[in-house]
Design a protein around this motif. Structure first.
Motif, PDB file in Angstrom:
ATOM      1  N   LEU A   1      -3.390 -43.763  -4.015  1.00 47.97           N
ATOM      2  CA  LEU A   1      -2.935 -42.391  -3.779  1.00 47.97           C
ATOM      3  C   LEU A   1      -3.956 -41.624  -2.949  1.00 47.97           C
ATOM      4  O   LEU A   1      -3.603 -40.932  -1.982  1.00 47.97           O
ATOM      5  CB  LEU A   1      -2.702 -41.681  -5.123  1.00 47.97           C
ATOM      6  CG  LEU A   1      -2.275 -40.228  -5.074  1.00 47.97           C
ATOM      7  CD1 LEU A   1      -0.873 -40.100  -4.478  1.00 47.97           C
ATOM      8  CD2 LEU A   1      -2.315 -39.625  -6.460  1.00 47.97           C
ATOM      9  N   LEU A   2      -5.239 -41.757  -3.294  1.00 45.49           N
ATOM     10  CA  LEU A   2      -6.292 -41.084  -2.523  1.00 45.49           C
ATOM     11  C   LEU A   2      -6.348 -41.600  -1.089  1.00 45.49           C
ATOM     12  O   LEU A   2      -6.512 -40.814  -0.140  1.00 45.49           O
ATOM     13  CB  LEU A   2      -7.649 -41.276  -3.197  1.00 45.49           C
ATOM     14  CG  LEU A   2      -7.862 -40.577  -4.532  1.00 45.49           C
ATOM     15  CD1 LEU A   2      -9.234 -40.930  -5.091  1.00 45.49           C
ATOM     16  CD2 LEU A   2      -7.694 -39.080  -4.409  1.00 45.49           C
ATOM     17  N   ASP A   3      -6.206 -42.919  -0.911  1.00 49.24           N
ATOM     18  CA  ASP A   3      -6.218 -43.499   0.425  1.00 49.24           C
ATOM     19  C   ASP A   3      -5.050 -42.984   1.261  1.00 49.24           C
ATOM     20  O   ASP A   3      -5.207 -42.660   2.437  1.00 49.24           O
ATOM     21  CB  ASP A   3      -6.168 -45.030   0.358  1.00 49.24           C
ATOM     22  CG  ASP A   3      -7.430 -45.642  -0.252  1.00 49.24           C
ATOM     23  OD1 ASP A   3      -8.461 -44.930  -0.350  1.00 49.24           O
ATOM     24  OD2 ASP A   3      -7.376 -46.834  -0.623  1.00 49.24           O
TER      25      ASP A   3
ATOM     26  N   LEU B   1      -2.883 -39.379   5.486  1.00 55.36           N
ATOM     27  CA  LEU B   1      -1.979 -38.287   5.875  1.00 55.36           C
ATOM     28  C   LEU B   1      -2.743 -37.082   6.415  1.00 55.36           C
ATOM     29  O   LEU B   1      -2.312 -36.443   7.383  1.00 55.36           O
ATOM     30  CB  LEU B   1      -1.098 -37.879   4.693  1.00 55.36           C
ATOM     31  CG  LEU B   1      -0.040 -38.900   4.283  1.00 55.36           C
ATOM     32  CD1 LEU B   1       0.637 -38.469   2.991  1.00 55.36           C
ATOM     33  CD2 LEU B   1       0.981 -39.110   5.378  1.00 55.36           C
ATOM     34  N   GLU B   2      -3.882 -36.765   5.793  1.00 55.14           N
ATOM     35  CA  GLU B   2      -4.704 -35.649   6.284  1.00 55.14           C
ATOM     36  C   GLU B   2      -5.258 -35.961   7.673  1.00 55.14           C
ATOM     37  O   GLU B   2      -5.338 -35.077   8.526  1.00 55.14           O
ATOM     38  CB  GLU B   2      -5.836 -35.344   5.309  1.00 55.14           C
ATOM     39  CG  GLU B   2      -5.348 -34.687   4.031  1.00 55.14           C
ATOM     40  CD  GLU B   2      -6.442 -34.509   2.989  1.00 55.14           C
ATOM     41  OE1 GLU B   2      -7.471 -35.228   3.044  1.00 55.14           O
ATOM     42  OE2 GLU B   2      -6.264 -33.652   2.109  1.00 55.14           O
ATOM     43  N   THR B   3      -5.624 -37.211   7.908  1.00 54.81           N
ATOM     44  CA  THR B   3      -6.115 -37.615   9.226  1.00 54.81           C
ATOM     45  C   THR B   3      -5.017 -37.484  10.270  1.00 54.81           C
ATOM     46  O   THR B   3      -5.239 -36.941  11.362  1.00 54.81           O
ATOM     47  CB  THR B   3      -6.644 -39.066   9.177  1.00 54.81           C
ATOM     48  OG1 THR B   3      -7.718 -39.127   8.237  1.00 54.81           O
ATOM     49  CG2 THR B   3      -7.120 -39.531  10.547  1.00 54.81           C
TER      50      THR B   3
ATOM     51  N   LYS C   1      -2.506 -34.614  14.771  1.00 57.03           N
ATOM     52  CA  LYS C   1      -1.337 -33.886  15.277  1.00 57.03           C
ATOM     53  C   LYS C   1      -1.713 -32.462  15.664  1.00 57.03           C
ATOM     54  O   LYS C   1      -1.304 -31.957  16.715  1.00 57.03           O
ATOM     55  CB  LYS C   1      -0.215 -33.866  14.247  1.00 57.03           C
ATOM     56  CG  LYS C   1       1.041 -33.185  14.747  1.00 57.03           C
ATOM     57  CD  LYS C   1       2.125 -33.168  13.705  1.00 57.03           C
ATOM     58  CE  LYS C   1       3.384 -32.508  14.160  1.00 57.03           C
ATOM     59  NZ  LYS C   1       3.285 -31.368  15.018  1.00 57.03           N
ATOM     60  N   GLN C   2      -2.531 -31.805  14.841  1.00 57.89           N
ATOM     61  CA  GLN C   2      -2.969 -30.445  15.149  1.00 57.89           C
ATOM     62  C   GLN C   2      -3.766 -30.428  16.444  1.00 57.89           C
ATOM     63  O   GLN C   2      -3.591 -29.560  17.292  1.00 57.89           O
ATOM     64  CB  GLN C   2      -3.817 -29.861  14.007  1.00 57.89           C
ATOM     65  CG  GLN C   2      -4.329 -28.461  14.270  1.00 57.89           C
ATOM     66  CD  GLN C   2      -3.199 -27.451  14.387  1.00 57.89           C
ATOM     67  OE1 GLN C   2      -2.359 -27.369  13.495  1.00 57.89           O
ATOM     68  NE2 GLN C   2      -3.154 -26.691  15.460  1.00 57.89           N
ATOM     69  N   GLY C   3      -4.635 -31.405  16.628  1.00 55.24           N
ATOM     70  CA  GLY C   3      -5.417 -31.497  17.859  1.00 55.24           C
ATOM     71  C   GLY C   3      -4.535 -31.694  19.079  1.00 55.24           C
ATOM     72  O   GLY C   3      -4.736 -31.055  20.119  1.00 55.24           O
ATOM     73  N   LEU C   4      -3.551 -32.564  18.965  1.00 50.49           N
ATOM     74  CA  LEU C   4      -2.616 -32.783  20.079  1.00 50.49           C
ATOM     75  C   LEU C   4      -1.813 -31.525  20.388  1.00 50.49           C
ATOM     76  O   LEU C   4      -1.574 -31.190  21.556  1.00 50.49           O
ATOM     77  CB  LEU C   4      -1.692 -33.960  19.772  1.00 50.49           C
ATOM     78  CG  LEU C   4      -2.367 -35.331  19.698  1.00 50.49           C
ATOM     79  CD1 LEU C   4      -1.383 -36.388  19.199  1.00 50.49           C
ATOM     80  CD2 LEU C   4      -2.957 -35.724  21.043  1.00 50.49           C
ATOM     81  N   ASP C   5      -1.381 -30.821  19.333  1.00 51.00           N
ATOM     82  CA  ASP C   5      -0.659 -29.556  19.526  1.00 51.00           C
ATOM     83  C   ASP C   5      -1.543 -28.531  20.225  1.00 51.00           C
ATOM     84  O   ASP C   5      -1.091 -27.784  21.095  1.00 51.00           O
ATOM     85  CB  ASP C   5      -0.167 -28.994  18.189  1.00 51.00           C
ATOM     86  CG  ASP C   5       0.969 -29.811  17.566  1.00 51.00           C
ATOM     87  OD1 ASP C   5       1.557 -30.661  18.275  1.00 51.00           O
ATOM     88  OD2 ASP C   5       1.243 -29.603  16.365  1.00 51.00           O
ATOM     89  N   ASP C   6      -2.835 -28.479  19.847  1.00 48.72           N
ATOM     90  CA  ASP C   6      -3.775 -27.547  20.476  1.00 48.72           C
ATOM     91  C   ASP C   6      -3.941 -27.871  21.958  1.00 48.72           C
ATOM     92  O   ASP C   6      -3.951 -26.968  22.799  1.00 48.72           O
ATOM     93  CB  ASP C   6      -5.139 -27.589  19.778  1.00 48.72           C
ATOM     94  CG  ASP C   6      -5.122 -26.927  18.411  1.00 48.72           C
ATOM     95  OD1 ASP C   6      -4.164 -26.185  18.105  1.00 48.72           O
ATOM     96  OD2 ASP C   6      -6.082 -27.162  17.648  1.00 48.72           O
ATOM     97  N   VAL C   7      -4.056 -29.143  22.281  1.00 48.88           N
ATOM     98  CA  VAL C   7      -4.194 -29.542  23.689  1.00 48.88           C
ATOM     99  C   VAL C   7      -2.945 -29.139  24.462  1.00 48.88           C
ATOM    100  O   VAL C   7      -3.020 -28.553  25.554  1.00 48.88           O
ATOM    101  CB  VAL C   7      -4.456 -31.065  23.813  1.00 48.88           C
ATOM    102  CG1 VAL C   7      -4.310 -31.527  25.257  1.00 48.88           C
ATOM    103  CG2 VAL C   7      -5.837 -31.409  23.271  1.00 48.88           C
TER     104      VAL C   7
END
Length: 96
Positions: A53-55, A60-62, A67-73
């Motif tokens: 579960l932790l893995d 998912l957080e990674t 995804k956030q980085g790609l959206d920012d770009v």
């Protein structure tokens, strides 16, 4: 998904039959919800399933961060390396 009949038990039942519950959790990989006075209070899970579960959460957080980085770009919310470097030098009081 939890099986209401199989995976939810009283804390008293868990105390009386701890070894059986541990065997069940290891076999199924599913947690057990323990109740106190009829209300769900605690979730117990075997160590291997908890690590999985932790893995999964870390993965998912990674993915969300990427995804956030790609959206920012895509939206132009970026800085050049020299702008970033200058900002960090100012923030941490480092002279050129």
């Amino acid at each position: 998904m939890l099986n209401i009949i199989r995976d939810i038990h009283s804390l008293s039942s868990f105390k009386r039959n701890t070894l059986e519950f541990i065997q069940q959790m290891k076999q199924t990989g599913k947690p057990v919800v323990l109740t106190v006075n009829g209300k769900a209070e605690v979730v117990v899970q075997d160590a291997d399933s908890y690590q999985k579960l932790l893995d999964t959460l870390e993965r998912l957080e990674t993915i969300a961060g990427i995804k956030q980085g790609l959206d920012d770009v895509e939206a132009g919310r970026t800085k050049s390396l020299s702008e970033f470097e200058q900002e960090m030098r100012q923030k941490y009081g480092i002279s050129s």
